[in-house]
Design a protein around this motif. Structure first.
Motif: not given
Ligand SMILES: Nc1nc2c(ncn2[C@@H]2O[C@H](COP(=O)(O)OP(=O)(O)OP(=O)(O)O)[C@@H](O)[C@H]2O)c(=O)[nH]1
Ligand SMILES: [Mg+2]
Length: 416
Positions: A104-105, A110-120
């Motif tokens: 997934i990622a 250092s500044d990495d960020q990932v939205t793994v799951l989206r809210g309903g």
């Protein structure tokens, strides 16, 4: 305890339900629909925390949830959006889907960020279903439910230089001499139980150094601390191979043992440049050093982590090699994503009893809106099936008046 691998369960927030409500006030008997929308569920986000060095806060099998969206309410009040859940991981953490093992990622920077799951998505309140023909919709939409997923977090240390060698070779002593790190040092094997990181500064250059726990014969197959730590070598650009030259045992054999294990674990490590550091020269037999130099070709430096002798030359050599290497980069992969499904997709199939079974994202979305015994709701639903192309496809599939259509756990009779 140092943990560099954890399987955890994560779930984004479900969408809040839309509300069915009508405006009421004294002397206003038939106010319009005023049911508000439900709030969206929070996302699950993974971010890098530069200060973290282990995954120990992620206990194996633990469940993590983002906040659900709040339900809508009367007077057009929108439900509260759920808070995102942010999980902080150390740099170098690779995030995978546990079922498919898809990456997934790679939390590399250092500044990495990932939205793994989206809210309903929040459900719509009944006020949203008002139209010129439908003045008082007695139905609203339920919030979108989302699934829990299992992910594996795996820390693969990122460092410019990896110190490898047999237990007790003096790797931690060398790390402490090169950097400000303060690892545990002792005269017995397996003192170091997790990789330690430090930064080595020269006048105009700096590089990170990782002290990897000692390797012994069979490590690639699980002996000693086993291959558990070998993955921390994968992402070092340069290996400093620390060999204890003070012992009467055969330093040449020690050197080959460690290399054999490294290459058995990952043959690509043969392409990683290696500098040999013959350590503990403060108490070495000169013969030993000469024999080693005769038998082993390679860039060899004689050092002492204890007295710091020879360190300046070793640091210069490391700097020189690092400057010739390409900059480090994250793993290359085709990112795995959850739910990249077209929200308007649907499928029709026939059940054994001849019923037409509808499924897919569009159907699930619509099903959250039907209240079968509410005529308005059902009409809305039918209209959406038409607009979405479902009715047309049903006809193509040969549906006739009187046939049964099944959706999730409800069914109705099809009429032309
Ligand atoms: N005389 C001498 N002793 C050293 C030198 N470097 C390390 N030692 C000693 O060797 C022993 C092992 O040192 P460590 O740095 O803990 O070795 P290590 O390779 O990190 O060992 P593990 O963590 O168990 O794999 C300690 O007693 C150190 O004091 C050196 O240059 N000269
Ligand atoms: Mg050590």
């Amino acid at each position: 305890m140092f943990i560099d691998r954890a399987k955890i369960y994560i779930k984004a927030g479900d969408g809040g339900d839309g509300c069915t409500s009508f405006y009421t006030e004294k002397y206003v008997p038939n106010g319009g629909p005023d049911g508000g929308d439900g709030g969206d569920g929070g996302n699950v986000v993974i971010k890098v925390n530069d200060n973290a060095t282990s995954l120990s806060e992620f206990r194996f099998g633990k469940h993590y949830r983002a906040e659900n969206g709040g339900n809508g309410s009367g007077k057009n009040r929108h439900g509260k959006n759920g808070q995102d859940l942010v999980l902080y991981v150390p740099r170098g953490t690779v995030v995978r889907d546990a079922d498919s093992n898809g990456i997934i990622a790679d939390m590399y920077y250092s500044d990495d960020q990932v939205t793994v799951l989206r809210g309903g998505i929040g459900g719509k309140g009944n006020a949203r279903f008002k139209s010129s023909r439908r003045q008082a919709p007695g139905f609203s939409q339920k919030g979108e439910p989302v699934k829990e997923r299992a992910v594996v977090l795996e820390l693969k240390t990122i460092a410019d230089v990896g110190l490898v060698g047999l237990p007790n070779a003096g790797k931690s002593t060398l790390l402490a001499a090169l950097t400000r790190a303060n690892p545990k040092i002792a005269s017995y094997p397996f003192t170091t139980l997790s990789p330690n990181l430090g930064v080595c500064y020269t006048d105009d250059f700096s590089f990170t150094v990782a002290d990897i726990p000692g390797l012994i014969e069979g490590a690639a197959d699980g002996a000693g601390l086993g291959h558990k730590f070998l993955r921390h070598i994968d992402r070092t650009r340069l290996i400093i191979h620390v060999v204890d030259i003070s012992t009467y045992e055969d330093a040449i054999a020690d050197y080959s043992t460690v290399n054999d294990e490294l290459f058995k674990y990952n043959p690509e490590l043969k392409n990683v440049p290696q500098i040999i550091a013959l350590n503990k020269i403060d108490c070495a037999q000169p013969d030993n050093i000469a024999r080693f130099r005769n038998a082993v070709s390679g860039e060899i430096y004689e050092i002492s982590g204890a007295t710091h002798s020879g360190l300046a030359a070793l640091i210069r050599a490391a700097e020189k090699t690092l400057k010739t290497l390409p900059p480090p980069s994250p793993i290359e992969f085709e990112p795995f994503r959850y739910e990249e499904i077209d929200p308007n997709s649907f499928e029709i199939c026939r059940a054994d009893d001849g019923a037409f079974v509808l499924s897919g994202a569009l159907i699930e979305k619509l099903a959250r809106t039907v209240v079968l015994d509410d005529r308005d709701s059902f009409m809305y639903f039918q209209r959406r099936l038409e607009v979405g192309g479902v009715t047309k496809s049903l006809k193509k599939a040969g549906i006739k008046s009187g046939d049964i259509v099944r959706i999730l756990d409800t069914e109705f009779t099809y009429e032309e």
